[in-house]
Design an enzyme around this catalytic site. Structure first.
Site, PDB file in Angstrom:
ATOM      1  N   LYS A 185     -11.377   2.776 -10.154  1.00  0.00           N
ATOM      2  CA  LYS A 185     -10.673   1.840 -11.053  1.00  0.00           C
ATOM      3  C   LYS A 185     -10.806   0.439 -10.478  1.00  0.00           C
ATOM      4  O   LYS A 185     -10.415   0.174  -9.355  1.00  0.00           O
ATOM      5  CB  LYS A 185      -9.196   2.181 -11.225  1.00  0.00           C
ATOM      6  CG  LYS A 185      -8.628   1.356 -12.393  1.00  0.00           C
ATOM      7  CD  LYS A 185      -7.137   1.175 -12.404  1.00  0.00           C
ATOM      8  CE  LYS A 185      -6.595  -0.025 -11.700  1.00  0.00           C
ATOM      9  NZ  LYS A 185      -7.015  -1.357 -12.202  1.00  0.00           N
ATOM     10  N   GLU A 259      -5.276   1.086   2.401  1.00  0.00           N
ATOM     11  CA  GLU A 259      -5.563  -0.179   3.099  1.00  0.00           C
ATOM     12  C   GLU A 259      -4.680  -1.217   2.435  1.00  0.00           C
ATOM     13  O   GLU A 259      -4.940  -1.610   1.296  1.00  0.00           O
ATOM     14  CB  GLU A 259      -7.034  -0.576   2.904  1.00  0.00           C
ATOM     15  CG  GLU A 259      -8.042   0.413   3.438  1.00  0.00           C
ATOM     16  CD  GLU A 259      -8.388   0.192   4.901  1.00  0.00           C
ATOM     17  OE1 GLU A 259      -7.734  -0.655   5.531  1.00  0.00           O
ATOM     18  OE2 GLU A 259      -9.289   0.871   5.395  1.00  0.00           O
ATOM     19  N   GLU A 396       3.767 -11.602   2.644  1.00  0.00           N
ATOM     20  CA  GLU A 396       2.334 -11.874   2.536  1.00  0.00           C
ATOM     21  C   GLU A 396       2.135 -12.831   1.364  1.00  0.00           C
ATOM     22  O   GLU A 396       2.407 -12.477   0.220  1.00  0.00           O
ATOM     23  CB  GLU A 396       1.578 -10.569   2.285  1.00  0.00           C
ATOM     24  CG  GLU A 396       0.088 -10.771   2.226  1.00  0.00           C
ATOM     25  CD  GLU A 396      -0.675  -9.505   1.847  1.00  0.00           C
ATOM     26  OE1 GLU A 396      -0.235  -8.786   0.921  1.00  0.00           O
ATOM     27  OE2 GLU A 396      -1.718  -9.239   2.464  1.00  0.00           O
TER      28      GLU A 396
END
Ligand code: NAD
Length: 495
Positions: A185, A259, A396
């Site tokens: 995807k 990840e 982040e």
């Protein structure tokens, strides 16, 4: 379905179809999503919006292709990957331009390198296809006990937009080298360049080995992670979605590789107040990819004795980097991927500007007028006088915003560096070997670089500690652990 405006873009790409069982196809219900070019905010094309039915078709195609692909001799599979690498290399410049157009990364500083990396990925894993060795256990002369490494079956792979060609190739190549088939995807903001890679794969692989579906996470991504015929999920993206993937995988005990995000420290020791360390820290901050990188070193811990002089050099060089059209050769820094990210990055800059006592050393909010206002352009921004505990130092940002924080003792800086739920990477700058390695050993992160700030290299077992992920990719061990399962066989030789 596609408007005249969309068909006009200069690279001749307008519509990203799914690839299912070797064929380019729209969605069953013909829905599409617009893809916006970050450099001018214009619609550059559209992608098919995959629903449950499309994902099911793709997974079923991968399932059908699996037995024959698994049973092909590994070296024969590897040779096909090498052919993909060769053709990808021939098409690298064209695909790099598509990539810069769709995700805003600068062609010279980023996209060309990303394509070169992807070519290497297919060569590297193609060469390793027959290295999925098992073991033999010497129990007695009359028994044969051995293990085999077998592929899982259908791998559901999900990638983000920030490096779709690199990350997509990093999933496809090790998965198929080991005999799995794949449904990938793509990210809704960047479907085109990785689709070109997958089209090249189709020319060399049996139908159904590599399938691609486009669409949004909440619909297409969910359909993939919940599909009962997916045997393994490999995901790269945010920690928030990563935890959702784990939840979805839990009831069926589907193995997952994640990840995820990072909030990475860069630690500059007193002896590193030099140009080489400044250059490496700039690289580590990933300004040249708008810091839209999971390994961006956005918490810059500089020893108090060199704080001002190091930052003077660092900010002067950051200010010299040219922000501009991603496709221009002179551009160092391209554009942020989309409106949502652009607003988010501006929000953090605004937050930094409002911190009482905080100092803006370079950059700031993007220009509201002039040529750069046409796209999602931001400038390298560095603050100081903002404590490590502030929101801007905890989340982040995925944008070019760094905060410089002074430190006095090794214990203090390591405590600050580790004071985050992330643990992806870190950077240490010093000529003092003992200090460098002590620090590297004490930081809770999966990848520490000493006196350098570049990107991952094939062969490294790259991956995160803590909420930055689980599992390792990029290496032979990562391929074996991530894409094969061990079967043990015990034979009685007396019969
Ligand atoms: P994201 O998590 O929002 O999306 C990543 C992908 O997941 C997209 O394809 C998206 O459509 C899909 N997705 C979203 N919701 C989903 C759901 N409920 N189910 C299934 N799929 C879903 O991340 P992003 O904004 O595209 O990318 C940025 C993030 O990726 C950052 O956090 C960055 O650190 C991380 N990242 C990590 C690495 C690494 O190697 N650790 C590399 C690149 C990016």
């Amino acid at each position: 379905m596609i408007s005249a405006d969309i068909a006009k873009n200069e690279l001749g790409i307008s519509f990203a179809e799914h690839i299912i069982n070797g064929e380019l196809t729209g969605s069953a219900d013909e829905r599409i999503i617009d893809v916006v070019a970050p450099r001018d905010r214009g619609v550059m094309g559209a992608a098919a919006q995959g629903g449950i039915a499309d994902v099911e078709r793709a997974v079923n195609a991968a399932r059908r292709a699996f037995p024959a692909w698994r049973d092909m001799a590994p070296r024969a599979r590897g040779r096909l990957l090498a052919k993909i690498a060769d053709e990808l290399e021939e098409n690298a410049e064209r695909i790099a331009r598509i990539l810069s157009l769709e995700n805003g990364n600068a062609l010279r500083t980023q996209s060309r390198g990303e394509l070169a990396f992807a070519v290497d990925v297919f060569r590297y894993f193609g060469g390793l296809a027959s290295e999925t060795k098992g073991e033999q256990i010497p129990l007695s002369s009359n028994t044969l006990d051995y293990s085999r490494r077998e592929p899982y079956g259908v791998v559901g792979a999900i990638i983000p937009w920030n490096a779709p060609v690199q990350l997509g190739s990093m999933k496809i190549a090790p998965a198929i080298a080991t005999g799995n088939t794949v449904v990938l995807k793509t990210a809704e903001d960047a479907p085109f360049a990785i689709l070109e890679v997958a089209k090249i794969c189709q020319k060399h692989l049996p139908a159904g080995v590599v399938n691609v579906v486009h669409g949004k996470g909440a619909e297409t991504g969910e359909a993939l992670i919940n599909n009962p015929n997916v045997d393994k999920i490999s995901f790269t993206g945010s920690t928030a979605v990563g935890t959702r993937i784990l939840e979805a995988a839990a009831p069926r005990v589907v193995p997952v590789t994640l990840e995820l995000g990072g909030k990475n420290p860069q630690i500059v020791f007193p002896d590193a107040d030099e140009d080489w360390a400044v250059d490496a820290a700039l690289l580590g901050m990933r300004f040249s990819r708008q810091s839209q990188s999971c390994t961006a070193g956005s918490r810059l811990f500089v020893h108090r004795t060199i704080f001002d002089s190091f930052l003077e050099k660092f900010t002067a060089k950051a200010a010299e980097m040219k922000v501009g059209d991603p496709l221009e050769e002179t551009t160092d820094i391209g554009a942020i991927v989309n409106q949502k990210q652009f607003d988010r990055v501006c929000g953090f800059i605004d937050e930094g500007l409002k911190v009482e006592g905080g100092r803006l050393l370079v950059g700031g909010l993007p220009p509201a007028v002039g040529p750069l206002a046409a796209g999602f352009f931001t400038q390298p921004t560095v603050f100081s006088q903002i404590d490590n505990s502030f929101n801007i130092n905890r989340q982040e940002i995925f944008g070019p915003v760094a905060v410089a924080i002074p430190w006095d003792t090794e214990d203090e800086v390591i405590a600050m560096a580790n004071d985050t739920h992330y643990g992806l990477s870190a950077y240490v700058y010093t000529r003092n070997l003992g200090a460098a390695l002590r620090t590297a050993h004490r930081i809770d992160a999966g990848w520490i670089q000493v006196n350098q700030g570049g990107g991952q290299v094939l062969g490294q077992s790259y991956g995160g500690y803590k909420s930055s992920g689980m599992g390792r990719e990029f290496s032979l061990e990562g391929m074996i652990d991530g894409y094969t399962q061990r079967k043990h066989i015990s034979v009685n030789l007396n019969i």
